[in-house]
Write a protein that holds these residues in place. Structure first.
Motif, PDB file in Angstrom:
ATOM      1  N   ASP A   1     -17.382  86.741  -2.524  1.00 53.42           N
ATOM      2  CA  ASP A   1     -16.720  85.522  -2.980  1.00 53.42           C
ATOM      3  C   ASP A   1     -15.706  85.838  -4.071  1.00 53.42           C
ATOM      4  O   ASP A   1     -14.595  85.307  -4.062  1.00 53.42           O
ATOM      5  CB  ASP A   1     -17.756  84.513  -3.488  1.00 53.42           C
ATOM      6  CG  ASP A   1     -18.727  84.094  -2.396  1.00 53.42           C
ATOM      7  OD1 ASP A   1     -18.274  83.552  -1.385  1.00 53.42           O
ATOM      8  OD2 ASP A   1     -19.934  84.324  -2.562  1.00 53.42           O
TER       9      ASP A   1
ATOM     10  N   CYS B   1     -19.882  78.368  -5.885  1.00 55.96           N
ATOM     11  CA  CYS B   1     -19.305  79.709  -5.900  1.00 55.96           C
ATOM     12  C   CYS B   1     -19.307  80.366  -4.521  1.00 55.96           C
ATOM     13  O   CYS B   1     -18.810  81.472  -4.365  1.00 55.96           O
ATOM     14  CB  CYS B   1     -20.061  80.580  -6.894  1.00 55.96           C
ATOM     15  SG  CYS B   1     -21.820  80.663  -6.545  1.00 55.96           S
ATOM     16  N   ASP B   2     -19.825  79.687  -3.514  1.00 52.62           N
ATOM     17  CA  ASP B   2     -19.874  80.237  -2.156  1.00 52.62           C
ATOM     18  C   ASP B   2     -18.554  79.977  -1.445  1.00 52.62           C
ATOM     19  O   ASP B   2     -18.405  79.054  -0.675  1.00 52.62           O
ATOM     20  CB  ASP B   2     -21.035  79.630  -1.380  1.00 52.62           C
ATOM     21  CG  ASP B   2     -21.145  80.165   0.030  1.00 52.62           C
ATOM     22  OD1 ASP B   2     -20.621  81.263   0.291  1.00 52.62           O
ATOM     23  OD2 ASP B   2     -21.756  79.484   0.869  1.00 52.62           O
TER      24      ASP B   2
ATOM     25  N   ASP C   1     -16.884  82.031   0.675  1.00 53.20           N
ATOM     26  CA  ASP C   1     -16.776  82.534   2.049  1.00 53.20           C
ATOM     27  C   ASP C   1     -17.746  81.862   3.027  1.00 53.20           C
ATOM     28  O   ASP C   1     -17.773  82.192   4.202  1.00 53.20           O
ATOM     29  CB  ASP C   1     -16.959  84.054   2.085  1.00 53.20           C
ATOM     30  CG  ASP C   1     -18.368  84.490   1.722  1.00 53.20           C
ATOM     31  OD1 ASP C   1     -19.213  83.641   1.377  1.00 53.20           O
ATOM     32  OD2 ASP C   1     -18.628  85.710   1.776  1.00 53.20           O
ATOM     33  N   GLY C   2     -18.550  80.915   2.564  1.00 54.58           N
ATOM     34  CA  GLY C   2     -19.457  80.198   3.460  1.00 54.58           C
ATOM     35  C   GLY C   2     -20.708  80.964   3.831  1.00 54.58           C
ATOM     36  O   GLY C   2     -21.408  80.596   4.770  1.00 54.58           O
ATOM     37  N   GLY C   3     -21.031  82.020   3.083  1.00 53.55           N
ATOM     38  CA  GLY C   3     -22.199  82.836   3.394  1.00 53.55           C
ATOM     39  C   GLY C   3     -23.524  82.247   2.930  1.00 53.55           C
ATOM     40  O   GLY C   3     -24.582  82.785   3.213  1.00 53.55           O
ATOM     41  N   GLY C   4     -23.471  81.144   2.176  1.00 60.34           N
ATOM     42  CA  GLY C   4     -24.686  80.500   1.715  1.00 60.34           C
ATOM     43  C   GLY C   4     -25.183  80.994   0.365  1.00 60.34           C
ATOM     44  O   GLY C   4     -26.122  80.444  -0.190  1.00 60.34           O
ATOM     45  N   VAL C   5     -24.568  82.042  -0.151  1.00 58.40           N
ATOM     46  CA  VAL C   5     -24.943  82.595  -1.461  1.00 58.40           C
ATOM     47  C   VAL C   5     -23.676  82.982  -2.230  1.00 58.40           C
ATOM     48  O   VAL C   5     -22.612  83.131  -1.651  1.00 58.40           O
ATOM     49  CB  VAL C   5     -25.856  83.842  -1.334  1.00 58.40           C
ATOM     50  CG1 VAL C   5     -27.178  83.491  -0.706  1.00 58.40           C
ATOM     51  CG2 VAL C   5     -25.165  84.939  -0.549  1.00 58.40           C
ATOM     52  N   CYS C   6     -23.844  83.160  -3.523  1.00 58.64           N
ATOM     53  CA  CYS C   6     -22.744  83.634  -4.358  1.00 58.64           C
ATOM     54  C   CYS C   6     -22.814  85.153  -4.396  1.00 58.64           C
ATOM     55  O   CYS C   6     -23.843  85.711  -4.763  1.00 58.64           O
ATOM     56  CB  CYS C   6     -22.889  83.075  -5.760  1.00 58.64           C
ATOM     57  SG  CYS C   6     -22.932  81.282  -5.795  1.00 58.64           S
ATOM     58  N   SER C   7     -21.747  85.798  -3.983  1.00 57.51           N
ATOM     59  CA  SER C   7     -21.770  87.252  -3.899  1.00 57.51           C
ATOM     60  C   SER C   7     -20.441  87.839  -4.374  1.00 57.51           C
ATOM     61  O   SER C   7     -19.486  87.116  -4.658  1.00 57.51           O
ATOM     62  CB  SER C   7     -22.029  87.688  -2.452  1.00 57.51           C
ATOM     63  OG  SER C   7     -20.929  87.327  -1.632  1.00 57.51           O
TER      64      SER C   7
ATOM     65  N   ARG D   1     -23.718  73.592  -0.476  1.00 55.78           N
ATOM     66  CA  ARG D   1     -23.484  75.003  -0.736  1.00 55.78           C
ATOM     67  C   ARG D   1     -23.207  75.182  -2.212  1.00 55.78           C
ATOM     68  O   ARG D   1     -22.678  74.292  -2.868  1.00 55.78           O
ATOM     69  CB  ARG D   1     -22.317  75.523   0.086  1.00 55.78           C
ATOM     70  CG  ARG D   1     -20.994  74.934  -0.290  1.00 55.78           C
ATOM     71  CD  ARG D   1     -19.830  75.611   0.424  1.00 55.78           C
ATOM     72  NE  ARG D   1     -18.592  75.044  -0.048  1.00 55.78           N
ATOM     73  CZ  ARG D   1     -18.017  75.338  -1.196  1.00 55.78           C
ATOM     74  NH1 ARG D   1     -18.536  76.196  -2.003  1.00 55.78           N
ATOM     75  NH2 ARG D   1     -16.904  74.753  -1.568  1.00 55.78           N
ATOM     76  N   PRO D   2     -23.564  76.326  -2.745  1.00 53.47           N
ATOM     77  CA  PRO D   2     -23.225  76.590  -4.140  1.00 53.47           C
ATOM     78  C   PRO D   2     -21.708  76.571  -4.323  1.00 53.47           C
ATOM     79  O   PRO D   2     -20.968  77.004  -3.447  1.00 53.47           O
ATOM     80  CB  PRO D   2     -23.769  78.007  -4.379  1.00 53.47           C
ATOM     81  CG  PRO D   2     -24.740  78.263  -3.287  1.00 53.47           C
ATOM     82  CD  PRO D   2     -24.286  77.428  -2.124  1.00 53.47           C
TER      83      PRO D   2
END
Length: 64
Positions: free
Chosen positions: A26, A14-15, A17-23, A11-12
């Motif tokens: 996070d 910066c992820d 919350d475990g969503g698979g992307v940096c958003s 996982r990145p």
């Protein structure tokens, strides 16, 4: 002889919350956990980006 499959997931960093992307979610998660340290009940190791044992502004800066 049997074979064992191993699946790895990266996982990145910066992820948080475990969503698979940096958003922005996070970023909000790290802000909400600011000041929490390893001995705190709300401490989240994923939000401690620099792994210093506490969630600090330095962790937030690493996400920007």
């Amino acid at each position: 002889m049997s074979e064992t499959a191993v699946r790895t997931f990266k996982r990145p960093f910066c992820d948080v919350d475990g969503g698979g992307v940096c958003s922005t979610k996070d970023l909000h998660t790290v802000r909400a956990l600011m000041g929490q340290c390893e001995n705190s009940p709300n401490y989240n190791t994923l939000a401690d980006i620099d792994h210093d044992g506490c969630i600090t502004p330095a962790d937030l800066r690493m996400l920007k």
